[in-house]
Design an enzyme around this catalytic site. Structure first.
Site, PDB file in Angstrom:
ATOM      1  N   GLU A 159      -7.174  -1.300  -6.885  1.00 30.92           N
ATOM      2  CA  GLU A 159      -6.367  -0.287  -7.561  1.00 30.92           C
ATOM      3  C   GLU A 159      -5.196  -1.002  -8.231  1.00 30.92           C
ATOM      4  O   GLU A 159      -4.422  -1.679  -7.554  1.00 30.92           O
ATOM      5  CB  GLU A 159      -5.870   0.678  -6.471  1.00 30.92           C
ATOM      6  CG  GLU A 159      -5.393   1.999  -6.938  1.00 30.92           C
ATOM      7  CD  GLU A 159      -5.117   2.932  -5.736  1.00 30.92           C
ATOM      8  OE1 GLU A 159      -4.923   2.443  -4.602  1.00 30.92           O
ATOM      9  OE2 GLU A 159      -5.066   4.153  -5.960  1.00 30.92           O
ATOM     10  N   HIS A 176      -3.610  -3.541  -5.777  1.00 31.05           N
ATOM     11  CA  HIS A 176      -3.821  -3.069  -4.406  1.00 31.05           C
ATOM     12  C   HIS A 176      -5.266  -3.292  -3.976  1.00 31.05           C
ATOM     13  O   HIS A 176      -6.176  -2.637  -4.471  1.00 31.05           O
ATOM     14  CB  HIS A 176      -3.460  -1.569  -4.351  1.00 31.05           C
ATOM     15  CG  HIS A 176      -3.589  -0.954  -2.998  1.00 31.05           C
ATOM     16  ND1 HIS A 176      -3.951   0.356  -2.812  1.00 31.05           N
ATOM     17  CD2 HIS A 176      -3.402  -1.469  -1.763  1.00 31.05           C
ATOM     18  CE1 HIS A 176      -3.987   0.609  -1.516  1.00 31.05           C
ATOM     19  NE2 HIS A 176      -3.646  -0.478  -0.864  1.00 31.05           N
ATOM     20  N   ASN A 216      -5.232   6.142  -1.307  1.00 30.57           N
ATOM     21  CA  ASN A 216      -4.629   6.554  -0.040  1.00 30.57           C
ATOM     22  C   ASN A 216      -4.099   7.980  -0.103  1.00 30.57           C
ATOM     23  O   ASN A 216      -4.089   8.703   0.883  1.00 30.57           O
ATOM     24  CB  ASN A 216      -3.515   5.586   0.364  1.00 30.57           C
ATOM     25  CG  ASN A 216      -4.088   4.262   0.842  1.00 30.57           C
ATOM     26  OD1 ASN A 216      -5.252   4.195   1.219  1.00 30.57           O
ATOM     27  ND2 ASN A 216      -3.285   3.205   0.801  1.00 30.57           N
ATOM     28  N   SER A 261       0.818  -1.215   0.000  1.00 30.44           N
ATOM     29  CA  SER A 261       0.000   0.000   0.000  1.00 30.44           C
ATOM     30  C   SER A 261       0.849   1.262   0.000  1.00 30.44           C
ATOM     31  O   SER A 261       0.322   2.335  -0.265  1.00 30.44           O
ATOM     32  CB  SER A 261      -0.978   0.014   1.168  1.00 30.44           C
ATOM     33  OG  SER A 261      -0.516  -0.701   2.258  1.00 30.44           O
TER      34      SER A 261
HETATM   35  P1  NAD Z   1      -0.134  -9.197   7.873  1.00 29.03           P
HETATM   36  O1  NAD Z   1       0.925  -8.883   8.818  1.00 29.03           O
HETATM   37  O2  NAD Z   1      -1.495  -9.510   8.349  1.00 29.03           O
HETATM   38  O3  NAD Z   1       0.300 -10.420   6.937  1.00 29.03           O
HETATM   39  C1  NAD Z   1       1.574 -10.573   6.395  1.00 29.03           C
HETATM   40  C2  NAD Z   1       1.819 -12.059   6.268  1.00 29.03           C
HETATM   41  O4  NAD Z   1       3.026 -12.252   5.541  1.00 29.03           O
HETATM   42  C3  NAD Z   1       1.993 -12.773   7.612  1.00 29.03           C
HETATM   43  O5  NAD Z   1       1.138 -13.881   7.662  1.00 29.03           O
HETATM   44  C4  NAD Z   1       3.439 -13.199   7.595  1.00 29.03           C
HETATM   45  O6  NAD Z   1       3.658 -14.410   8.293  1.00 29.03           O
HETATM   46  C5  NAD Z   1       3.707 -13.331   6.124  1.00 29.03           C
HETATM   47  N1  NAD Z   1       5.131 -13.244   5.831  1.00 29.03           N
HETATM   48  C6  NAD Z   1       6.011 -12.353   6.280  1.00 29.03           C
HETATM   49  N2  NAD Z   1       7.247 -12.609   5.793  1.00 29.03           N
HETATM   50  C7  NAD Z   1       7.122 -13.690   5.002  1.00 29.03           C
HETATM   51  C8  NAD Z   1       8.039 -14.447   4.228  1.00 29.03           C
HETATM   52  N3  NAD Z   1       9.325 -14.128   4.167  1.00 29.03           N
HETATM   53  N4  NAD Z   1       7.556 -15.488   3.523  1.00 29.03           N
HETATM   54  C9  NAD Z   1       6.257 -15.824   3.588  1.00 29.03           C
HETATM   55  N5  NAD Z   1       5.356 -15.148   4.314  1.00 29.03           N
HETATM   56  C10 NAD Z   1       5.786 -14.102   5.023  1.00 29.03           C
HETATM   57  O7  NAD Z   1      -0.172  -7.972   6.846  1.00 29.03           O
HETATM   58  P2  NAD Z   1      -1.338  -7.515   5.875  1.00 29.03           P
HETATM   59  O8  NAD Z   1      -2.137  -6.474   6.555  1.00 29.03           O
HETATM   60  O9  NAD Z   1      -1.982  -8.698   5.311  1.00 29.03           O
HETATM   61  O10 NAD Z   1      -0.505  -6.766   4.742  1.00 29.03           O
HETATM   62  C11 NAD Z   1       0.183  -7.455   3.747  1.00 29.03           C
HETATM   63  C12 NAD Z   1       0.532  -6.500   2.621  1.00 29.03           C
HETATM   64  O11 NAD Z   1      -0.674  -5.909   2.130  1.00 29.03           O
HETATM   65  C13 NAD Z   1       1.419  -5.340   3.000  1.00 29.03           C
HETATM   66  O12 NAD Z   1       2.255  -5.046   1.911  1.00 29.03           O
HETATM   67  C14 NAD Z   1       0.440  -4.210   3.232  1.00 29.03           C
HETATM   68  O13 NAD Z   1       1.006  -2.941   3.026  1.00 29.03           O
HETATM   69  C15 NAD Z   1      -0.569  -4.501   2.180  1.00 29.03           C
HETATM   70  N6  NAD Z   1      -1.907  -3.933   2.404  1.00 29.03           N
HETATM   71  C16 NAD Z   1      -2.459  -3.940   3.633  1.00 29.03           C
HETATM   72  C17 NAD Z   1      -3.725  -3.416   3.828  1.00 29.03           C
HETATM   73  C18 NAD Z   1      -4.371  -3.436   5.176  1.00 29.03           C
HETATM   74  O14 NAD Z   1      -5.396  -2.778   5.347  1.00 29.03           O
HETATM   75  N7  NAD Z   1      -3.854  -4.179   6.118  1.00 29.03           N
HETATM   76  C19 NAD Z   1      -4.429  -2.882   2.733  1.00 29.03           C
HETATM   77  C20 NAD Z   1      -3.842  -2.906   1.480  1.00 29.03           C
HETATM   78  C21 NAD Z   1      -2.580  -3.432   1.315  1.00 29.03           C
END
Ligand code: NAD
Length: 734
Positions: A476, A464, A514, A443
């Protein structure tokens, strides 16, 4: 070629078949309405015809009125558009009244022929309003069919008799979810509610319709409201029971719409006033209120963004030429909140999914997220246990990258960290087919930078999603500097498969959604620091049609995420960073441990169960409320201009290439005042010159963040509108 045709059988039953050539769904246009009128006249005049079945040649009856026409009705209504619209609407009423009487004399009760609507499937909008004017509605038992009047959802209301007829058929109270909320039902529920009269096995539909026509008595041909002594079900407004309905409905409408959606109030007025007068006068009142709604720029803006342009984007208005890129096997890296949600929506759309996380436990938890959503569906009777097993069966949760073999698209959703992302990208690329497209769900991180981890940056793109993935309809798609057209086509085809709405933007800090929403939150936080009453900030936002006030929004997205973004932005911008005043508030909340909803404490207080109780009563001690409070309209101006000026800048910069995407994305992505049709729609309603003046005045008082963008200044000078200049998808001049 005609949309309606009529056949007659040996028993004297005429069948009018609606079958718009070359379309999968019937929609009504003005010429077709005239055709239908001619056929009804013919059937009435033909002494050999005993009665009429109105049905469809398609699997559904009709999707409604062609909304493109409604959007244009005003423009084509001549010098006196209100009069032109009213006359046009009365034409529809005349057609339906003709169907309703079928030649019967209202005064003497003599004459008339029975007419029955036989609905094979979905019947929406005018596709239900016409049947409501028939003497009986019989529907095929087709659980997938949807029956209802969804007009309110695009900023209008059922204005071709549906409001008056449904109210008189069911009573205002029972009709209200269908009219005011656009509730849709399957045929059985529609029958139970009293919208339609009969449900039969699909193979018996026409035979049963014919049987009814041949057996119909004169009494069957008189609608309740044309019978002597008719009483409105539930009571008329001047009776105690009816009175209570209207008091409640009025409060509900105002509570839900905050007074910014003209259609809901006009609908309620049409129902109330119509209930006080005879049927034909009620139709006139309905037409007047509908004209009133169509004359309000909000209705055209809503139809444009929520229907016409949303559909155009879903159908690939901005898709580059490329062969079909439908996804067959999807890899998802990271089974956290986002990855698990992405895996679910893909599997639910029939795509095979490999869901990878660092540990088997984490991967399994990600898959369990799908199970939890499906279980809820099963409990509500919306999902069968077979369907649940089928969807879950498509998701493989693993730590083994080798399982990515054969994936044609991968979406990475691991931690928001460049190094972690680069590492998993390299690992995944080794296992993926050479032509697979690699997408990141980041994001905040630049796509072009993340693409450096790939040796095929033309096959690297941002997709996204918004949280929660299964609920949020916007996706997006972000093009990095080197992203190629096939990657864009792939992302668009994927979004189409999962039935969401895409916008395609270029790579820049925070992309589009955003980028616009952060200034909204920040403006709210600035006002807190200035001593503006927090309740005033929140209510001003809601009163102008924002679903959440900025303080509630930051509680939902979490204070620590805000802190993280603020720190990263400051590090990137250095001395140019403009939001120190915001950070003071944000960082103080973080220091207090009030991280928002997830910590059960933020700008709002929460119960132990997580219910939001009200604004936190400690806010005033942290940021004393000043004695001198701004006017609500000033607060609203600040909150709206903070967003719309950023949207204009994004368009000027070329991050946003199409204002239609800017508007649709704003409404679906962060709920930007839907009544306005989106930020560009809002500016067009306001007018470029007043908008530039107001922004200029805000800039003089509050700072450069409100400075008038060059494009808007030019448009103000020339008297131009965004949709006049760019409504066909034109880019802003570079
Ligand atoms: P999260 O922390 O819930 O999930 C991340 C996951 O990735 C975890 O389960 C973790 O174990 C796994 N992970 C980390 N390192 C790893 C590796 N080396 N190999 C395999 N798995 C691995 O985070 P999230 O909220 O799901 O966000 C994930 C992505 O999505 C980020 O880039 C974030 O910016 C983006 N995003 C988040 C949102 C939101 O509202 N949370 C919205 C849009 C985009």
């Amino acid at each position: 070629m005609t949309d309606f045709t009529m056949t007659r059988d040996a028993d004297g039953v005429a069948t009018i078949i609606w079958d718009v050539p070359k379309k999968s769904m019937n929609v009504l246009n003005l010429e077709a309405a005239a055709e239908l009128g001619r056929l009804v006249d013919e059937a009435i005049a033909d002494t050999g015809v005993k009665g009429v079945i109105l049905t469809s040649g398609k699997k559904d009856f009709a999707g409604g009125m062609d909304l493109n026409i409604i959007a244009k009705m005003k423009e084509s209504a001549g010098d006196d558009p209100a009069r032109g619209l009213f006359d046009g609407l009365m034409g529809f009423h005349a057609l339906e009244r003709k169907i309703e009487l079928m030649g019967r004399d209202l005064k003497t009760g003599q004459g008339g022929k029975p007419i029955v609507a036989a609905l094979p499937g979905t019947a929406l909008g005018i596709g239900l309003e016409i049947p409501l004017s028939c003497h009986r509605i019989i529907a095929a038992d087709n659980p997938r069919a949807k029956i209802g009047l969804p007009e309110i959802l695009v900023g209008i209301f059922p204005g071709a008799g549906g409001t008056t007829r449904l109210t008189r058929k069911m009573g205002p109270m029972a009709a209200s979810p269908y009219l005011l909320e656009g509730k849709l039902s399957d045929p059985k529920s529609a029958k139970a509610a009293g919208i339609i009269d009969e449900v039969v096995a699909p193979e018996n539909l026409l035979a049963r319709a014919k049987e009814w026509v041949l057996a119909a008595t004169p009494a069957d041909m008189v609608k309740p409201w044309d019978q002597k002594g008719y009483k409105l079900p539930g009571g008329a407004p001047y009776q105690p029971s009816g009175y209570m309905t209207f008091v409640g409905a009025s409060a509900m409408v105002n509570g839900k719409t905050q007074g910014v959606y003209p259609a809901a109030q006009a609908l309620l007025s049409a129902v109330y006033e119509g209930a006080l007068v005879p049927f034909d006068t009620a139709l006139k009142i309905e037409a007047r209120w509908f004209t009133h709604v169509l004359m309000n720029p909000s209705s055209s803006a809503m139809i444009r963004s929520l229907f016409i342009n949303k559909e155009a984007l879903e159908k690939g208005a901005n898709r580059p030429e490329a062969p079909d890129q439908s996804v067959k096997k999807l890899g998802v890296l990271g089974a956290g909140m986002m990855g698990a949600g992405i895996a679910y929506v893909a599997a639910n759309a029939g795509i095979t999914v490999v869901l990878i996380d660092a540990t088997q436990d984490a991967a399994d938890r990600g898959r369990a997220h799908s199970e939890a959503i499906l279980d809820k569906g099963v409990a509500r009777g919306k999902v069968t246990t077979e369907k649940k097993a089928e969807v879950l069966g498509r998701i493989t949760a693993t730590t083994d990258y080798a399982a990515l073999q054969g994936c044609d698209l991968l979406v990475e959703a691991v931690f928001e960290d460049v190094t972690v992302k680069a590492e998993v990208t390299k690992k995944a690329l080794k296992a993926l087919p050479a032509d697979a497209i690699f997408a990141t769900n980041t994001s905040t991180l630049p796509i072009s930078q993340l693409a450096e981890a790939s040796d095929k940056p033309d096959q690297f793109i941002g997709i996204h999603f918004f949280s929660p993935v299964d609920k949020m309809m916007l996706v997006e798609i972000i093009k990095g500097k080197k992203t190629g057209p096939r990657a864009v086509a792939k992302a668009l085809d994927f979004v189409r498969q999962i039935r969401k709405t895409p916008i395609v933007v270029n790579d820049a800090r925070f992309f589009y959604a955003n980028r616009c929403i952060i200034p909204y939150i920040n403006e709210g936080l600035r006002m807190v620091a200035e001593g503006v009453e927090p309740a005033l900030i929140e209510n001003a936002a809601k009163l102008v049609g924002m679903p959440l006030g900025p303080l509630q929004l930051v509680d939902e997205t979490s204070i620590d995420l805000g802190v993280k973004i603020a720190k990263a932005t400051k590090a990137a911008m250095g001395d140019a960073y403009p939001d120190a005043a915001v950070d003071k508030v944000l960082f103080r909340m973080a220091d207090l441990g009030r991280m928002g909803r997830k910590s059960n404490a933020g700008f709002y207080a929460y119960s132990d169960k997580g219910d939001r109780l009200g604004l936190w009563d400690g806010l005033a001690a942290e940021w004393p409320v000043s004695a001198d409070q701004p006017d609500v309209s000033e607060v609203q101006q600040r909150l709206l201009f903070a967003q719309v000026l950023e949207a204009v800048r994004a368009f000027e910069d070329g991050v946003l290439e199409d204002i239609r995407e800017g508007d649709v994305g704003a409404i679906l992505g962060w709920g930007f005042a839907p009544w306005s049709g989106g930020p560009f729609g809002w500016l067009d309603i306001l007018g470029a010159a007043p908008a530039a003046d107001q922004a200029g005045a805000l800039a003089a008082r509050f700072g450069a963040r409100f400075a008038v963008p060059t494009l808007l200044a030019q448009m103000a000078e020339r008297g131009q509108t965004f949709y006049g200049l760019f409504g066909g998808g034109q880019k802003a001049a570079a």
